[in-house]
Design a protein around this motif. Structure first.
Motif, PDB file in Angstrom:
ATOM      1  N   TRP A 284       8.079  -0.133  -6.479  1.00 33.95           N
ATOM      2  CA  TRP A 284       7.464   1.169  -6.401  1.00 33.95           C
ATOM      3  C   TRP A 284       7.407   1.523  -4.876  1.00 33.95           C
ATOM      4  O   TRP A 284       7.383   2.778  -4.490  1.00 33.95           O
ATOM      5  N   GLY A 285       7.697   0.848  -3.886  1.00 35.11           N
ATOM      6  CA  GLY A 285       7.631   1.109  -2.287  1.00 35.11           C
ATOM      7  C   GLY A 285       6.291   1.394  -1.814  1.00 35.11           C
ATOM      8  O   GLY A 285       6.387   2.269  -0.823  1.00 35.11           O
ATOM      9  N   ASP A 286       5.334   1.077  -2.554  1.00 32.15           N
ATOM     10  CA  ASP A 286       3.935   1.326  -2.129  1.00 32.15           C
ATOM     11  C   ASP A 286       3.523   0.670  -0.972  1.00 32.15           C
ATOM     12  O   ASP A 286       3.711  -0.918  -1.022  1.00 32.15           O
ATOM     13  N   VAL A 287       2.826   0.816   0.197  1.00 28.74           N
ATOM     14  CA  VAL A 287       2.434  -0.146   1.180  1.00 28.74           C
ATOM     15  C   VAL A 287       0.850   0.137   1.210  1.00 28.74           C
ATOM     16  O   VAL A 287       0.191   1.156   1.271  1.00 28.74           O
ATOM     17  N   HIS A 288       0.196  -0.739   1.270  1.00 30.41           N
ATOM     18  CA  HIS A 288      -1.270  -1.107   1.463  1.00 30.41           C
ATOM     19  C   HIS A 288      -1.440  -2.127   2.560  1.00 30.41           C
ATOM     20  O   HIS A 288      -1.008  -3.076   2.582  1.00 30.41           O
ATOM     21  N   ARG A 289      -2.568  -1.693   3.297  1.00 26.13           N
ATOM     22  CA  ARG A 289      -2.909  -2.311   4.571  1.00 26.13           C
ATOM     23  C   ARG A 289      -4.090  -3.123   4.274  1.00 26.13           C
ATOM     24  O   ARG A 289      -4.988  -2.748   3.940  1.00 26.13           O
ATOM     25  N   ILE A 290      -3.817  -4.430   4.292  1.00 26.90           N
ATOM     26  CA  ILE A 290      -4.832  -5.389   4.346  1.00 26.90           C
ATOM     27  C   ILE A 290      -5.314  -5.787   5.801  1.00 26.90           C
ATOM     28  O   ILE A 290      -4.621  -6.124   6.522  1.00 26.90           O
ATOM     29  N   LEU A 291      -6.670  -5.247   5.933  1.00 26.11           N
ATOM     30  CA  LEU A 291      -7.147  -5.501   7.353  1.00 26.11           C
ATOM     31  C   LEU A 291      -7.799  -7.092   7.413  1.00 26.11           C
ATOM     32  O   LEU A 291      -7.720  -7.917   6.545  1.00 26.11           O
ATOM     33  N   PRO A 292      -7.906  -7.420   8.802  1.00 25.69           N
ATOM     34  CA  PRO A 292      -8.262  -8.808   9.110  1.00 25.69           C
ATOM     35  C   PRO A 292      -9.456  -9.257   8.153  1.00 25.69           C
ATOM     36  O   PRO A 292     -10.389  -8.625   8.174  1.00 25.69           O
ATOM     37  N   GLU A 293      -9.495 -10.477   7.623  1.00 26.41           N
ATOM     38  CA  GLU A 293     -10.573 -11.077   6.779  1.00 26.41           C
ATOM     39  C   GLU A 293     -10.584 -10.477   5.503  1.00 26.41           C
ATOM     40  O   GLU A 293     -11.551 -10.849   4.892  1.00 26.41           O
ATOM     41  N   GLU A 294      -9.564  -9.641   5.156  1.00 27.20           N
ATOM     42  CA  GLU A 294      -9.966  -8.654   3.948  1.00 27.20           C
ATOM     43  C   GLU A 294      -8.796  -9.410   2.883  1.00 27.20           C
ATOM     44  O   GLU A 294      -7.940  -9.993   3.143  1.00 27.20           O
TER      45      GLU A 294
END
Length: 106
Positions: free
Chosen positions: A28-38
């Motif tokens: 799908w080309g979707d980008v999700h940002r995972i924050l530190p410690e998440e």
């Protein structure tokens, strides 16, 4: 979540670094940002009667993972995906790919 006769797979992705981590969800080309410690759980479903995963060449792998220093590329081999936290709360209410295992949102 609605009753579903197919298979469901979950993959837990955690960011143990001090910098954000980009999670690229393909095809799908979707980008999700995972924050530190998440931590993020990627859920996918296959409605195939034989239990196979439609996106993989081998038929029995719901995910394929590639990793770089600041990102992870996750090939989701089901018909759809959605993101949730460890408790099952949706991170992004949009479901990619017309998920057969979820009720339509109103």
């Amino acid at each position: 979540m609605a009753m579903f006769a197919g298979r469901t797979a979950r993959l837990v992705v955690s960011n143990d670094d001090e910098m954000p981590l980009d999670l690229m969800l393909e095809p799908w080309g979707d980008v999700h940002r995972i924050l530190p410690e998440e931590t993020c759980v990627v859920v996918t479903h296959s409605s195939a009667g034989d239990g196979s995963w439609p996106g993989t060449r081998l038929g029995d792998e719901p995910f394929q993972v590639g990793h770089r220093r600041d990102s992870v590329t996750l090939w989701v081999n089901g018909h759809c995906f959605h993101l949730c936290d460890r408790k099952g709360n949706e991170i992004d209410p949009y479901v990619y790919g017309g998920c057969p295992a979820q009720s339509p949102t109103t």
